[in-house]
Design a protein around this motif. Structure first.
Motif, short mmCIF file in Angstrom:
data_model
loop_
_atom_site.label_atom_id
_atom_site.label_comp_id
_atom_site.label_asym_id
_atom_site.label_seq_id
_atom_site.Cartn_x
_atom_site.Cartn_y
_atom_site.Cartn_z
N ASP A 179 0.85 -1.20 0.00
CA ASP A 179 0.00 0.00 0.00
C ASP A 179 0.88 1.24 0.00
O ASP A 179 2.11 1.17 0.06
N ASP A 180 0.25 2.41 -0.07
CA ASP A 180 1.00 3.66 -0.20
C ASP A 180 1.92 3.90 0.98
O ASP A 180 3.05 4.42 0.82
N TRP A 181 1.48 3.53 2.18
CA TRP A 181 2.31 3.73 3.37
C TRP A 181 3.56 2.86 3.28
O TRP A 181 4.67 3.31 3.58
N GLU A 182 3.41 1.62 2.85
CA GLU A 182 4.56 0.73 2.74
C GLU A 182 5.54 1.22 1.69
O GLU A 182 6.77 1.14 1.88
N ILE A 183 5.04 1.70 0.58
CA ILE A 183 5.94 2.20 -0.47
C ILE A 183 6.77 3.36 0.05
O ILE A 183 7.97 3.46 -0.22
N ALA A 184 6.16 4.24 0.84
CA ALA A 184 6.91 5.36 1.42
C ALA A 184 8.00 4.86 2.36
O ALA A 184 9.11 5.41 2.39
N GLN A 185 7.72 3.81 3.13
CA GLN A 185 8.74 3.25 4.02
C GLN A 185 9.89 2.66 3.24
O GLN A 185 11.07 2.81 3.58
N LEU A 186 9.58 1.97 2.14
CA LEU A 186 10.63 1.38 1.31
C LEU A 186 11.46 2.46 0.63
O LEU A 186 12.69 2.32 0.49
N GLU A 187 10.83 3.54 0.22
CA GLU A 187 11.59 4.66 -0.35
C GLU A 187 12.56 5.23 0.68
O GLU A 187 13.71 5.57 0.35
N HIS A 188 12.11 5.33 1.91
CA HIS A 188 12.99 5.82 2.99
C HIS A 188 14.15 4.85 3.22
O HIS A 188 15.30 5.28 3.40
N ALA A 189 13.86 3.54 3.20
CA ALA A 189 14.91 2.54 3.40
C ALA A 189 15.96 2.64 2.30
O ALA A 189 17.17 2.56 2.56
N VAL A 190 15.51 2.81 1.07
CA VAL A 190 16.44 2.90 -0.06
C VAL A 190 17.29 4.17 0.05
O VAL A 190 18.50 4.14 -0.19
N ALA A 191 16.68 5.30 0.42
CA ALA A 191 17.43 6.55 0.54
C ALA A 191 18.50 6.44 1.62
O ALA A 191 19.65 6.89 1.43
N ALA A 192 18.16 5.84 2.76
CA ALA A 192 19.15 5.66 3.82
C ALA A 192 20.26 4.71 3.39
O ALA A 192 21.44 4.91 3.70
N THR A 193 19.89 3.66 2.65
CA THR A 193 20.89 2.72 2.15
C THR A 193 21.84 3.39 1.18
O THR A 193 23.05 3.14 1.20
N THR A 194 21.31 4.26 0.33
CA THR A 194 22.16 5.01 -0.60
C THR A 194 23.20 5.82 0.17
O THR A 194 24.38 5.84 -0.20
N ARG A 195 22.79 6.47 1.24
CA ARG A 195 23.74 7.22 2.06
C ARG A 195 24.75 6.28 2.73
O ARG A 195 25.93 6.64 2.90
N GLY A 196 24.32 5.08 3.09
CA GLY A 196 25.24 4.10 3.66
C GLY A 196 26.29 3.66 2.66
O GLY A 196 27.46 3.45 3.02
N PHE A 197 25.91 3.50 1.39
CA PHE A 197 26.88 3.16 0.36
C PHE A 197 27.91 4.29 0.18
O PHE A 197 29.11 4.04 0.00
#
Length: 448
Positions: A179-197
């Motif tokens: 759902d829309d809420w889950e997609i927003a959480q996954l977008e946040h996870a990806v953005a944080a992971t990008t900063r981790g890389f």
């Protein structure tokens, strides 16, 4: 000892933003099993060694249905669809638990929410966990998400009908479309992971003096600062370690001239995880051979991505990526036959160097919804709201005598996180570079 304590209960807590979504999820689950009582436990602490437990993380289905993350809870959905959370609340300073219980005592492990606080936050009625056994004495056909909490399993004896397994599979199937809420959480996870890389690239000089573990720690710091943890054990694989699919010892040297395969994901505080892989030249520059092999893997990824659209078979992107890699292996002189012959079902000889599938669903778990029925997942079709990884790879083992010496000990995988949209797909991990040239430019800018 038991008197003179201020009342700290918070009666003004608003409902969590996820509460409307969890209510809708419970309604969908009840509609599928109307007339049954449904039990979904959070699970309890797991022993690491002696008297030390792992840090608690609730079962994904429990959190998906409730938004709660405390241990020992049990969601009960009654046959009429009403839902109640049975919980272990905070320890009252008026009894001995606060002072003496090293697992649940607030003095030892910090404050747990009260029943009222969780009721307000999750927008769910709550009762004490000690009342669960009495609740289960009321006659009703009951389904249990098993192998999560042994105490709950014992309260409802299992039968041989397979109904509990069907219940578990149905839960995973319901979670396939985000759902829309889950997609927003996954977008946040990806953005944080990008900063981790990016953090890892900046830390490469220090890692050369230590080991892969330095880089593992650097990424884990980002995960703990911006999220809950890593979503899975990070794969920090330098040199020949990149040929081990799930290399997590992360204790090898980091040397100029070698490649680093980094497969890692930040898990958000709402427990959604990214899962991204990049191959980085430790010196900042690919050798000509490394570049050619990397670009072969990247072309396979590009072709796989081009298959992603609603209605496409889930397996189509894997087959498309494998066709590119098989042709590349033929061009390298590695295959003992043509690419077309290797791709035939009765052959599959190319798999010696590709090893595994090319992607999986992603969400609360890194290999999300694994129990979903095959006709809805592996043998099904893509639908809007699916989130998956795409990761065809090449792996040349260091002891493989069927390939030229110069290929041995290198592994390549580019892994993207993808959202299927109404008219195609969106690459959630697009902020990380893909081509060899872009990887080199990005590493130079990031390290500067």
């Amino acid at each position: 000892m038991r008197t003179g304590w201020a009342d700290t209960e918070r009666a003004d807590l608003p409902a969590d933003p996820v509460a409307p979504f969890t209510r809708a999820r419970r309604e969908r689950l009840h509609a599928q099993f109307a007339g049954h009582r449904l039990l979904v436990p959070a699970g309890g602490d797991l022993r690491r060694s002696n008297d030390t437990d792992f840090r608690f993380r609730p079962h994904s289905n429990y959190t998906w249905l409730t938004g709660d993350q405390t241990s020992d809870g049990v969601l009960v959905i009654s046959p009429d669809g009403s839902a109640t959370l049975f919980l272990r609340p905070r320890s009252d300073r008026k009894d001995d638990e606060f002072y003496r219980d090293r697992r649940y005592g607030e003095l030892w492990n910090g404050r747990r929410p009260t029943l009222l606080e969780t009721a307000r936050r999750c927008d769910l009625p709550t009762r004490h966990i000690t009342e669960l056994e009495h609740e289960l004495r009321l006659a009703a056909p009951t389904l249990v998400l098993r192998d999560v909490d042994p105490r709950v399993d014992r309260l409802v004896p299992a039968d041989d009908s397979g109904a509990d397994a069907e219940f578990a599979a149905a839960l995973d199937e319901l979670r396939l479309i985000k759902d829309d809420w889950e997609i927003a959480q996954l977008e946040h996870a990806v953005a944080a992971t990008t900063r981790g890389f990016e953090d890892v690239v900046r830390a490469l000089p220090q890692a050369r003096d230590t080991s892969e573990r330095y880089l593992e720690g650097v990424f884990w710091t980002r995960a703990r600062v911006e999220g809950n943890d890593v979503g899975y054990h990070s794969i920090v694989a330098a040199g020949a370690h990149a040929t081990t699919l799930h290399w997590t010892s992360n204790d090898g040297p980091v040397r100029d001239g070698d490649l680093l395969l980094l497969d890692a994901g930040v898990e958000t505080r709402t427990l959604y995880t990214a899962d991204i892989t990049r191959v980085l030249p430790i010196s900042g520059r690919f050798t000509p051979l490394q570049r050619d092999l990397y670009e072969l893997c990247r072309r396979a990824n590009d072709v796989a991505l081009s298959c992603l659209r609603p209605g496409a078979p889930f397996r189509a992107f894997h087959r498309a990526g494998m066709a590119v890699l098989a042709q590349g292996l033929e061009d390298l002189g590695v295959l003992p036959c043509t690419a077309a012959e290797a791709l035939e079902e009765e052959s599959g000889v190319y798999r010696r160097w590709t090893l595994c599938g090319s992607g999986h669903m992603l969400g609360l778990d890194v290999h999300d919804c694994a129990l979903a029925p095959a006709d809805r997942y592996l043998d099904g079709v893509l639908e809007p709201g699916h989130v998956l990884t795409v990761e065809p790879g090449l792996y040349f083992q260091p002891d493989d005598e069927l390939i030229p010496v110069e290929l041995r000990g290198m592994g390549f995988r580019i892994e993207e996180d993808i959202l299927i949209t109404a008219d195609g797909h969106r690459v959630l991990s697009a902020d990380l570079p893909r081509t060899a040239a872009d990887v080199e430019s990005w590493m130079h800018r990031t390290a500067a």
